[in-house]
Design a protein around this motif. Structure first.
Motif, PDB file in Angstrom:
ATOM      1  N   TYR A 293       0.854  -1.195   0.000  1.00  0.00           N
ATOM      2  CA  TYR A 293       0.000   0.000   0.000  1.00  0.00           C
ATOM      3  C   TYR A 293       0.887   1.241   0.000  1.00  0.00           C
ATOM      4  N   PHE A 294       0.498   2.251  -0.779  1.00  0.00           N
ATOM      5  CA  PHE A 294       1.236   3.506  -0.733  1.00  0.00           C
ATOM      6  C   PHE A 294       0.304   4.671  -1.014  1.00  0.00           C
ATOM      7  N   THR A 295       0.688   5.830  -0.498  1.00  0.00           N
ATOM      8  CA  THR A 295      -0.137   7.021  -0.627  1.00  0.00           C
ATOM      9  C   THR A 295       0.507   8.033  -1.573  1.00  0.00           C
ATOM     10  N   CYS A 296      -0.341   8.806  -2.221  1.00  0.00           N
ATOM     11  CA  CYS A 296       0.085   9.953  -3.024  1.00  0.00           C
ATOM     12  C   CYS A 296      -0.620  11.174  -2.453  1.00  0.00           C
ATOM     13  N   LYS A 297       0.154  12.022  -1.798  1.00  0.00           N
ATOM     14  CA  LYS A 297      -0.442  13.088  -0.995  1.00  0.00           C
ATOM     15  C   LYS A 297      -1.261  14.081  -1.808  1.00  0.00           C
TER      16      LYS A 297
END
Length: 419
Positions: free
Chosen positions: A306-310
């Motif tokens: 899982y990863f976020t893109c602000k």
């Protein structure tokens, strides 16, 4: 990362409590607030620090300006953090400090233990007892710049990532450094140059393959995979790749990307991972790699990375993605386009077989958010002290204690209750 959304867009070119289904319906996403999550509504903290659900408690463990066991002061800029098992049921925390050479509250250390004598960032180590009391805290990595986030490895080390590309005092920065959780004093800093020189944000290791996935905090950043020559010896080098979505060469994923639709991917090799100019992402993009808007936190759990893109999404309020190593697919998992639901997601952690918890780094009041396995988003904790971001969320090995940082004024908390 500690810049505002407006500052981010310049460089790159009032929330409510707790669940919104991860549905593709934009009308549902447009609701101004989200309902209480599985732990109930937040309770106002009489001390005005952290609002938590009923039954949950917090304790301040380590705060900027305190004297550590090695005689140096706790530096500021608390950011990414990893948790590791210690002796007698204790938890070891390795904590990043996102500081520049001009920071007034930098990490003190002997000059011969600094990567760069002018670097003020680095890592500190905390040892927390099973009863959630601080047993020890000290410096373990020094002389680096803007240690933003990172990631734990299966071998018990912490990968600390520099979010910069500058050359300072004749030293190149923009690298990943490895810190063993067993360190009892400052380690000799060794930049892992094969893992790339770019604005690193965070890293996650797939325990099944040893591959390391990394995010890049730029508006036109890429998503990377590092294949080490030796999983237990990252200094032995390896090969760096960037993610390319099959059939969508060079796509910008910030807007108009279909949600909940896994896409097959390929990996393009980065031939020059340690350039003298900031060209890693340009090289990857020219070979078809996808662009991600402000890559932030990343964590391996439940079979996904899982990863976020602000700053992703049409509103710029952020996205949550997930990559499936087993299927070699990437999926836009969450994109509310509503700051009242999700306001610039940053660091995150996957609670084993349960929820994802992520930290907000928005323009106003920030929260720790939870996402349930069934797909609902809720508010778990509120920064009632100021508008600083949360960072470094992680759990003790027994899953009973959440640890998290408030970047300013620089506080590490332990949180526990009826999980």
């Amino acid at each position: 990362m500690n810049i505002s959304r407006r500052e981010f867009f310049t460089m790159a070119g009032a929330s409510a409590t707790g669940a919104v289904l991860l549905s593709p319906l934009q009308a549902f996403y447009a609701k101004p607030a989200i309902a209480a999550g599985p732990y109930g509504n937040l309770v106002t903290d009489p001390n005005g620090v952290l609002d938590l659900p009923f039954g949950f408690t917090y304790r301040e463990l380590s705060k900027r300006g305190q004297t550590m066991n090695d005689g140096y002061k706790v530096p500021g800029g608390h950011d990414g953090m990893g948790a590791f098992p210690g002796s007698d049921g204790s938890t070891i925390l390795i904590r990043n400090h996102e500081l520049t050479p001009s920071s007034s509250n930098g990490l003190g250390a002997p000059n011969n233990k600094k990567y760069n004598s002018k670097g003020r960032g680095g890592c500190t180590k905390l040892v927390v007892s099973s009863s959630r009391t601080l047993l020890d805290h000290r410096g373990v990595l020094a002389g680096t710049i803007r240690n933003c986030a990172g990631g734990p490895t299966p071998s018990g080390s912490w990968l600390s990532c520099e979010e910069t590309f500058e050359t300072n005092n004749s030293k190149k920065h923009g690298y990943v450094f490895e810190v063993p959780s067993s360190a009892t004093t400052f380690v000799t800093p060794v930049p892992l140059t094969a893992m790339g020189r770019f604005n690193h944000e965070a890293a996650a290791v797939d325990p099944n393959t040893g591959y390391i996935y990394m995010t890049e905090d730029r508006g036109n950043g890429l998503f990377y995979r590092f294949v080490p020559n030796q999983s237990s010896n990252l200094s032995a080098g390896g090969t760096l790749y960037a993610l390319k979505i099959t059939g969508l060469s060079g796509i910008n994923t910030a807007t108009s990307f279909p949600k909940n639709t896994p896409k097959a991917v390929e990996w393009v090799q980065i031939i020059n991972p340690d350039p003298s100019t900031d060209t890693v992402r340009t090289e990857g993009y020219n070979n078809g790699a996808a662009r991600f808007s402000g890559g932030e936190g990343i964590f391996y759990g439940s079979g996904y990375v899982y990863f976020t893109c602000k700053s992703g999404g049409s509103s710029g309020d952020g996205q949550v993605w997930r990559y499936s190593p087993a299927n070699n697919t990437v999926e836009l998992y969450l994109e509310p386009n509503n700051s009242g639901v999700l306001d610039n997601p940053d660091n995150l952690v996957v609670f084993p077989n349960r929820d994802i918890f992520l930290c907000e780094d928005g323009d106003g009041t920030d929260y720790i958010l939870g996402i349930t396995p069934s797909g609902s988003l809720y508010k778990f904790a509120k920064n009632a002290l100021n508008t600083s971001e949360f960072a470094g969320v992680c759990f003790s090995p027994d899953g009973q204690t959440m640890f998290v940082n408030m970047q300013t004024p620089g506080i590490t908390f332990a949180i526990w209750g009826p999980w």
